[in-house]
Design a protein around this motif. Structure first.
Motif, PDB file in Angstrom:
ATOM      1  N   GLU A   1     -15.015  -2.608 -41.321  1.00 17.25           N
ATOM      2  CA  GLU A   1     -15.314  -2.210 -42.702  1.00 17.25           C
ATOM      3  C   GLU A   1     -14.107  -2.444 -43.614  1.00 17.25           C
TER       4      GLU A   1
ATOM      5  N   GLU B   1     -15.543  -0.309 -35.655  1.00  9.98           N
ATOM      6  CA  GLU B   1     -16.423  -0.316 -36.833  1.00  9.98           C
ATOM      7  C   GLU B   1     -15.631  -0.048 -38.115  1.00  9.98           C
ATOM      8  N   THR B   2     -14.721   0.903 -38.059  1.00  9.64           N
ATOM      9  CA  THR B   2     -13.894   1.235 -39.223  1.00  9.64           C
ATOM     10  C   THR B   2     -12.996   0.071 -39.589  1.00  9.64           C
TER      11      THR B   2
ATOM     12  N   VAL C   1     -13.651  -6.230 -44.172  1.00 11.70           N
ATOM     13  CA  VAL C   1     -14.697  -6.782 -45.053  1.00 11.70           C
ATOM     14  C   VAL C   1     -14.421  -6.374 -46.497  1.00 11.70           C
ATOM     15  N   ASP C   2     -14.044  -5.106 -46.715  1.00 13.60           N
ATOM     16  CA  ASP C   2     -13.728  -4.643 -48.075  1.00 13.60           C
ATOM     17  C   ASP C   2     -12.554  -5.434 -48.666  1.00 13.60           C
TER      18      ASP C   2
END
Length: 112
Positions: A89, A85-86, A92-93
């Motif tokens: 993220e 998940e990290t 995506v950022d």
């Protein structure tokens, strides 16, 4: 910097150990199926191949690069794995930042 979870480190190392053990078991089984496994193990051949490999690496790269490689190899077995998940993220950022500010904005951030 986040706290290191010792249990997560153990799981990461355990996965590596299981993978290496499985590899050796399958490798040896593959050779054992065709008969005498002793004919495939040649100590002088192993020394020649490994010696040539390490010599080629030392001739091709500066010692600083080899030290970096050794640090990366060591950290790949000792650092905890980043949760999926990290990682998603972060990617995506970075993707959004690249689309808005361009590819060079990622390079500027990396240098800091």
């Amino acid at each position: 910097m986040e706290a290191v979870d010792p249990l997560n480190i153990w799981r990461h190392g355990k996965n590596n150990l299981v993978g290496v053990t499985l590899f050796f078991a399958l490798f040896c089984t593959g050779f054992a199926v065709n008969g005498n496994m002793g004919i495939y193990l040649n100590l002088s051949g192993i020394i020649i191949v490994l010696g040539g490999t390490f010599t080629a690496v030392f001739l091709a790269y500066r010692m600083e690069r080899i030290q970096i490689l050794l640090k990366v190899l060591a950290s790949s077995f000792t650092r905890p794995a980043i949760p999926a998940e990290t990682l998603v993220e972060i990617l995506v950022d970075l993707s959004i930042k690249r689309r808005i500010n361009g590819l060079l904005s990622l390079e500027k951030k990396r240098r800091r």
